[in-house]
Design an enzyme around this catalytic site. Sequence first.
Site, PDB file in Angstrom:
ATOM      1  N   SER A 138      -4.717  -0.691 -18.838  1.00 30.44           N
ATOM      2  CA  SER A 138      -4.770  -1.933 -19.193  1.00 30.44           C
ATOM      3  C   SER A 138      -3.922  -2.503 -18.523  1.00 30.44           C
ATOM      4  O   SER A 138      -2.540  -2.426 -18.386  1.00 30.44           O
ATOM      5  CB  SER A 138      -4.532  -2.247 -20.915  1.00 30.44           C
ATOM      6  N   LYS A 164      -8.893  -1.677 -16.915  1.00 29.19           N
ATOM      7  CA  LYS A 164      -9.266  -2.738 -17.727  1.00 29.19           C
ATOM      8  C   LYS A 164      -8.190  -3.832 -16.996  1.00 29.19           C
ATOM      9  O   LYS A 164      -6.989  -3.495 -16.902  1.00 29.19           O
ATOM     10  CB  LYS A 164      -8.978  -2.702 -19.144  1.00 29.19           C
ATOM     11  N   LYS A 166      -6.777  -7.918 -17.394  1.00 30.94           N
ATOM     12  CA  LYS A 166      -6.876  -8.806 -18.416  1.00 30.94           C
ATOM     13  C   LYS A 166      -7.166 -10.348 -17.437  1.00 30.94           C
ATOM     14  O   LYS A 166      -7.041 -10.269 -16.244  1.00 30.94           O
ATOM     15  CB  LYS A 166      -5.368  -9.343 -18.640  1.00 30.94           C
ATOM     16  N   ASP A 191     -10.508  -7.637 -20.445  1.00 31.17           N
ATOM     17  CA  ASP A 191     -10.166  -8.189 -21.719  1.00 31.17           C
ATOM     18  C   ASP A 191      -9.783  -9.768 -21.645  1.00 31.17           C
ATOM     19  O   ASP A 191      -8.803 -10.114 -20.971  1.00 31.17           O
ATOM     20  CB  ASP A 191      -9.135  -7.387 -22.059  1.00 31.17           C
ATOM     21  N   GLU A 216     -14.061  -7.297 -23.147  1.00 30.20           N
ATOM     22  CA  GLU A 216     -13.512  -7.332 -24.395  1.00 30.20           C
ATOM     23  C   GLU A 216     -12.998  -8.876 -25.051  1.00 30.20           C
ATOM     24  O   GLU A 216     -12.349  -9.373 -24.417  1.00 30.20           O
ATOM     25  CB  GLU A 216     -12.144  -6.461 -24.457  1.00 30.20           C
ATOM     26  N   ASP A 241     -11.954  -6.542 -30.295  1.00 32.69           N
ATOM     27  CA  ASP A 241     -10.776  -6.000 -30.629  1.00 32.69           C
ATOM     28  C   ASP A 241     -10.369  -6.762 -31.658  1.00 32.69           C
ATOM     29  O   ASP A 241     -10.356  -6.308 -32.932  1.00 32.69           O
ATOM     30  CB  ASP A 241      -9.883  -6.032 -29.205  1.00 32.69           C
ATOM     31  N   LYS A 265      -8.143   0.100 -33.032  1.00 29.34           N
ATOM     32  CA  LYS A 265      -6.690  -0.004 -32.944  1.00 29.34           C
ATOM     33  C   LYS A 265      -5.845   0.315 -34.499  1.00 29.34           C
ATOM     34  O   LYS A 265      -6.364  -0.329 -35.587  1.00 29.34           O
ATOM     35  CB  LYS A 265      -5.779  -1.287 -32.652  1.00 29.34           C
ATOM     36  N   GLY A 293      -4.375  -0.135 -27.119  1.00 32.13           N
ATOM     37  CA  GLY A 293      -2.891  -0.104 -27.464  1.00 32.13           C
ATOM     38  C   GLY A 293      -2.280  -1.340 -27.575  1.00 32.13           C
ATOM     39  O   GLY A 293      -2.864  -2.464 -27.406  1.00 32.13           O
TER      40      GLY A 293
HETATM   41  O1  OSB Z   1      -5.614  -6.809 -26.533  1.00 31.44           O
HETATM   42  O2  OSB Z   1      -5.691  -4.563 -25.864  1.00 31.44           O
HETATM   43  C1  OSB Z   1      -5.211  -5.943 -26.013  1.00 31.44           C
HETATM   44  C2  OSB Z   1      -1.560  -5.222 -25.127  1.00 31.44           C
HETATM   45  C3  OSB Z   1      -0.639  -5.898 -26.341  1.00 31.44           C
HETATM   46  C4  OSB Z   1      -1.515  -6.702 -27.260  1.00 31.44           C
HETATM   47  C5  OSB Z   1      -3.026  -6.656 -26.896  1.00 31.44           C
HETATM   48  C6  OSB Z   1      -3.556  -5.834 -25.993  1.00 31.44           C
HETATM   49  C7  OSB Z   1      -2.613  -5.136 -25.262  1.00 31.44           C
HETATM   50  C8  OSB Z   1      -2.977  -4.347 -24.279  1.00 31.44           C
HETATM   51  C9  OSB Z   1      -2.161  -3.287 -23.448  1.00 31.44           C
HETATM   52  O3  OSB Z   1      -4.314  -4.401 -23.486  1.00 31.44           O
HETATM   53  C10 OSB Z   1      -2.826  -1.869 -24.260  1.00 31.44           C
HETATM   54  C11 OSB Z   1      -1.543  -0.923 -23.990  1.00 31.44           C
HETATM   55  O4  OSB Z   1      -1.254  -0.565 -22.598  1.00 31.44           O
HETATM   56  O5  OSB Z   1      -0.636  -0.549 -24.572  1.00 31.44           O
HETATM   57 MG    MG Z   2      -7.533  -6.466 -26.490  1.00 25.70          MG
END
Ligand code: OSB
Ligand code: MG
Length: 373
Positions: A138, A164, A166, A191, A216, A241, A265, A293
Amino acid sequence: MKLRLEKIELREIGLPLKHPFETSFGRTARRRIMIARVFDASGAFGYGECTAAEDPFYNHETIDTAWTIIAGYVGPILAQARVDAASEVDSALHRIRGNRMAKGAVEAATWDLEARLAGKPLWRYLGGTRAEIDSGVSIGLQESRTALLEKVARELESGYQRIKIKIKPGRDIDLVEALRAKYPKVPLMVDANSAYTLAHIDLLAQFDRYNLMMIEQPLTPGDLLDHSKLQSRIATPICLDESILSVADARQAHELGSCGIINLKLGRVGGHHEARLIQQFCLNNRIPVWCGGMLESGIGRAHNIAMSTLEGFSLPGDVSASERYWEEDIIDPPVRVSQRGTIKAPEAPGIGFEVNEQMVESLVVRRQDVSLG
Ligand code: OSB
Ligand code: MG
């Protein structure tokens, strides 16, 4: 074998991220991490990590609200209930509404404890079937498009199986366009962390041109109906999510047609018990799931690896190497990812990674023991 739970030890440590992580809801440079350790009367213990963030921007919880809930309610209720098995922690804590990350930290620690007492790796104890899991990354919002392209190139060289990124309004289609121009075939997804509304429906429909694996959490967590309306207008599968806190949410999202994929999660759903209910539901209904994560330390990461070995985790997760986050992780060995973008599930009992207690103790900024006796 019955557990005799004695206490929960709460510790907060501070851990700077190697690189700040930016999403549509904000930027994190340093994690405040709560480690929950549950002790049995025999002296055995198990570790959990609270996945609540520093601020209530991903969901309503924070490390401080979780601390208050565990010390004031999770501890006393577990003490009263005389719970003697990890599988009963979830139902004992049912009276506490929401606050699943608080409950999940203790629940997961109890599973680690029970697996250690059984002498089995947690992943096998939970019923996991895959000894090696598929890993993706991510990638947060970057300073520039060039920075993003460089980052993606490095992650692909490391072997990660999917990318992925953001997105948020104003920084979305253009990023995907740039990535697809360079990497027409790479498994790619976006995401949004709830940054859009149905008013953006025409913009979101443009993603259909780029062959994304999924989009996402485009809309607000509670808006299952609006996600359903959106999904009926776009071909790219929606992955939920923030919206999925329980198996009931998964069922309603599925029946409404709000998503085609679920990001599972552990903390967000309150621990391994509820996570397995969702995993079972998704398996029965052929909904692909993958493990998300929360910028975890090694303890949370180890739990995520265990969960990812369950049947139905058919897509690469956001579970990646320790070295992407930390100069030095609090577990030994750190989580490593192979050139094929996979992580081996460990064979040692419990979470299967040694916690570097000396390092943890040197990082502790706050602690509290909560009696369960
Ligand atoms: O939306 O998946 C998410 C990190 C913090 C809060 C929300 C998210 C995320 C990530 C990172 O996308 C996932 C990771 O590398 O731990
Ligand atoms: Mg997410």
